[in-house]
Scaffold this active site. Structure first.
Site, PDB file in Angstrom:
ATOM      1  N   GLU A 576       0.790  -1.232   0.000  1.00  0.00           N
ATOM      2  CA  GLU A 576       0.000   0.000   0.000  1.00  0.00           C
ATOM      3  C   GLU A 576       0.825   1.287   0.000  1.00  0.00           C
ATOM      4  O   GLU A 576       0.670   2.139   0.882  1.00  0.00           O
ATOM      5  CB  GLU A 576      -0.974  -0.001   1.187  1.00  0.00           C
ATOM      6  CG  GLU A 576      -2.021  -1.094   1.088  1.00  0.00           C
ATOM      7  CD  GLU A 576      -3.044  -1.067   2.217  1.00  0.00           C
ATOM      8  OE1 GLU A 576      -2.809  -0.374   3.230  1.00  0.00           O
ATOM      9  OE2 GLU A 576      -4.085  -1.733   2.092  1.00  0.00           O
ATOM     10  N   GLU A 678      -6.069  -7.714  -0.373  1.00  0.00           N
ATOM     11  CA  GLU A 678      -6.787  -7.500   0.884  1.00  0.00           C
ATOM     12  C   GLU A 678      -8.240  -7.148   0.583  1.00  0.00           C
ATOM     13  O   GLU A 678      -8.510  -6.324  -0.295  1.00  0.00           O
ATOM     14  CB  GLU A 678      -6.148  -6.375   1.710  1.00  0.00           C
ATOM     15  CG  GLU A 678      -4.745  -6.676   2.209  1.00  0.00           C
ATOM     16  CD  GLU A 678      -4.168  -5.554   3.076  1.00  0.00           C
ATOM     17  OE1 GLU A 678      -4.966  -4.726   3.586  1.00  0.00           O
ATOM     18  OE2 GLU A 678      -2.942  -5.503   3.242  1.00  0.00           O
TER      19      GLU A 678
END
Length: 741
Positions: A576, A678
């Site tokens: 991320e 995710e």
């Protein structure tokens, strides 16, 4: 007959089904001949007995939790003229009369009627490898319609597999037929063996052919609104002389394989939300690194403020606190702190004045003159005095004057004197609970004990067994950059996570799980969030070549250590990275170097390159990944952080619409694979029912299952039940039938 019986009873036995199951496979495809429908007295020259062997196979499959595809491999008259379709002399005579087609339908009817009620029956394949032009499109279409109806007369749930014709023809010619029927599948077979064009190809040319030609062929027949696709036959063999074991491992990849994984979040990289009780033993645990504090003078009712966000005086003249009124904590110990303001300067004594003025001008590592002590009232912990490094307390005597010159006792007059200029009401507006906070909060000795206990108990071998038994095939394991310096990582981190990761790879190997090692926290923090081990919300990764090289060195360390582990499947270079702080230039430079670091130790491990969070150009890094073999792009989806909808159907519609579109944008036939690394079964819906959560989970699984690399749920364990896949499974919200088949 004795020869055939001996073969049926010895070539495939129950132990083989156990072996298949233990090695992570979930189904078997069993070729049968048309004469099985006449067992025990089939027509000449065939002999009886194969029906009993097939009965045994269905029972063994049920025992070992395997699904069965019954494949009519040899049709009456032979559909391709080859020996494995029981042709007598190479003649191809199937489908030339209506009687022959009906005879074949009768075989399917027999098989469907006999096995429809068996739990292990998953699909019936109507015929194997019909060869063009002998098997005409007209006869195949006629037969497939009748064969489909024969299966449906006995089962509404079994898939019906329709094999594409071999030879020069349109690979989508069966779509008009199959698209109109439920639970249909198109079967294609891939062999880099039986054509002259493969004879002189090298290892790499064969692999490139898989990634380019085979991928394109499969993509051409794989659609979101048509029949499912199935690569029913392929092998790890080629026409390459002298190929090594590693060469075979490089090509031995099922193009249909998808990762069905769960993240082991909150384990080797701390995330307080996963297990909040980890922080319970820290004194003043509300004053950890990164806590965002506001201070309001009880005398004036005004907030302390870093004028212009920093670089000037600290004043006390604001009634509505915003960003300039936030002071980020750097914790020295349980009572002693540095304060960082919006512009990243540290609060300290004004060295150019009389020594009592308070400013925020230092952008260097804070020292003694930027160090303060917070004294809290025993009756109200949010009523505080702030002791400056000159030995005096901060006070507010006028709206715009803050000085460090109050000389009273720190324990005087907490409750009753709202005219005391040295007393402030403290409010913690945001708290960070990551690896930096927990290790610095406890201190080196206690942190080492707490973290070792956590690593040894939060995820254990039994969890890997649970994951495997519930039909998942991989784990994604977040790690922090400091693991490369274990057992003596830099302050404030503590050693020991390295051994836990070693254990994880061993457990994964034991339970036939693949491992994705995910660099979740990079040096300097790639997003400023607690789970990237940021100290105070700052994002400083990628700002220098030295920082990028430090991160590459971590990847090199992980690849070198685990490249030979059978369970290592992929290395994720970073988690991320956040737009705009993590720039495209920095990421492109790092991804290239990180990829090369992995390749120096493994030619088979996939290399995962996440897209930037909050970017408006999700394909901006595709050009980097597209030029590299076995590369993957990772995208994460969380509706729980979106505030644009709060209904069940609104969330589900968003998945089928917007999320599907986002995933499609980064999924392409000639580029890197796509991975939803995710996602969770949680949202911003009040009082949703169990059935609502089930529908939401299923919708996400249907969409994210289109990712060409696979998906990973966040997480196995979590204090929020709906973020815990273990809780969802144990409480009957979901089960492996949703994702395994």
């Amino acid at each position: 007959m004795m020869v055939r019986e001996a073969h049926w009873n010895s070539f495939i036995v129950e132990e083989d089904f156990k072996f298949i199951s233990e090695n992570g496979l979930n189904a078997v495809r069993i070729p049968v001949g048309w004469w099985i429908a006449s067992d025990p007295t089939p027509p000449w020259p065939f002999v009886g007995g194969s029906l009993q062997a097939l009965d045994n196979a269905l029972s063994w499959a049920e025992k070992y939790k395997l699904k069965v595809i019954i494949d009519l491999h040899a049709a009456p008259g032979s559909q391709n003229g080859w020996e494995h379709s029981a042709s007598r002399d190479g003649s191809q005579e199937w489908g030339i009369t209506d009687e022959n087609i009906q005879q074949t339908v009768d075989v399917i009817e027999f098989l469907a009627a006999r096995y429809a009620k068996r739990p292990s029956l998953y699909a019936v394949e109507l015929i194997n490898e019909p060869l063009s032009p002998g098997a005409t499109l007209e006869s195949v279409t006629k037969y497939y319609k009748a064969g489909y109806e024969a299966v449906r007369r006995h089962s509404s749930t079994a898939f019906v597999v329709m094999s594409n014709r071999l030879g020069p023809m349109d690979p989508r010619e069966l779509f008009p037929l199959a698209t109109g029927l439920s639970l249909t599948v198109i079967d294609v077979h891939y062999y880099n063996l039986f054509e002259d064009k493969f004879n002189n190809l090298t290892v790499q040319q064969n692999i490139d052919f898989i990634y380019n030609n085979r991928s394109s062929q499969l993509n051409h027949i794989t659609t979101s609104n048509g029949p499912l696709t199935f690569v029913g036959e392929w092998v790890a063999e080629w026409s390459v002389n002298g190929a090594s074991k590693e060469d075979y491992q490089r090509v031995d990849v099922d193009p249909n394989f998808r990762i069905r994984a769960v993240n082991l979040g909150g384990w080797l990289v701390t995330e307080g939300r996963a297990k909040p009780t980890l922080f319970d033993g820290i004194i003043n645990s509300d004053l950890l690194d990164g806590s965002q504090l506001q201070f309001k003078s009880v005398k004036t009712g005004k907030y302390l403020c870093a004028e212009q966000g920093g670089g000037s005086l600290i004043v006390a003249n604001r009634t509505d606190p915003q960003l300039w009124e936030i002071f980020r904590v750097w914790r020295i110990n349980e009572t002693t702190f540095n304060f960082r303001v919006y512009g990243d300067q540290f609060v300290g004594l004004d060295r150019n004045g009389n020594g009592s003025g308070i400013v925020a001008v230092s952008d260097q590592t804070p020292g003694k003159s930027e160090t303060f002590v917070i004294l809290r009232s025993s009756d109200d912990l949010n009523r505080v005095r702030i002791l400056a490094p000159n030995g005096y307390y901060l006070q507010v005597n006028a709206e715009d004057v803050v000085t460090a010159d109050w000389v009273g006792s720190g324990s005087d007059g907490w409750e009753d004197d709202d005219d005391d200029p040295s007393v402030f009401e403290m409010k913690n507006t945001e708290r960070m609970e990551g690896e930096f906070q927990i290790t610095n909060g406890y201190g080196p000795e206690e942190a080492a004990r707490v973290m070792r206990e956590h690593w040894n108990s939060f995820i254990v071998e039994e969890d890997f067994k649970f994951i495997s038994e519930n039909g998942l095939n991989a784990v994604r394991i977040p790690v922090g950059w400091w693991i490369a310096s274990d057992p003596t990582p830099p302050w404030p981190f503590v050693g020991g996570s390295f051994q836990a990761l070693d254990n994880a790879l061993s457990w994964a190997e034991k339970y036939k799980l693949k491992v994705i090692i995910d660099l979740h926290a990079a040096p300097g923090s790639q997003n400023g969030w607690e789970h990237s081990a940021s100290r105070d919300g700052s994002q400083e990764w990628g700002t220098t070549d030295e920082n990028i090289q430090q991160t590459v060195d971590v990847i090199e360390f992980l690849a070198a250590r685990y490249a030979k582990s059978p369970s290592l499947y992929a290395v994720e270079l970073i988690n991320e990275p956040l737009y705009p702080g993590a720039t495209v230039e920095a990421l492109a430079k790092y991804y290239k170097a990180g990829y090369e670091a992995v390749r120096r130790h493994s030619s088979t491990a996939f290399v995962i390159m996440p897209i930037r969070q909050r970017t408006l150009q999700p394909r901006e890094l595709i050009p980097v990944a597209s030029g590299l073999s076995r590369s993957v792009v990772d995208i994460h989806f969380y509706n729980m952080f979106e505030d644009s909808f709060d209904t069940v159907q609104g969330n589900i519609d968003f998945i089928y619409g917007h999320r599907a579109s986002q995933l499609k944008e980064v999924t392409m036939s000639n580029g890197p694979l796509s991975f939803v690394g995710e996602w969770v079964d949680e949202w911003d819906v009040v009082e949703a029912s169990k059935e609502d959560y089930r529908k939401y989970f299923k919708a996400q699984l249907e969409v994210y299952g289109r990712a060409t690399f696979g998906w990973a749920y966040w997480s196995l364990k979590h204090s929020n039940n709906h973020l815990s896949l273990q809780w969802l499974i144990n409480n009957g919200y979901v089960n492996q039938t949703l994702w395994q088949y």
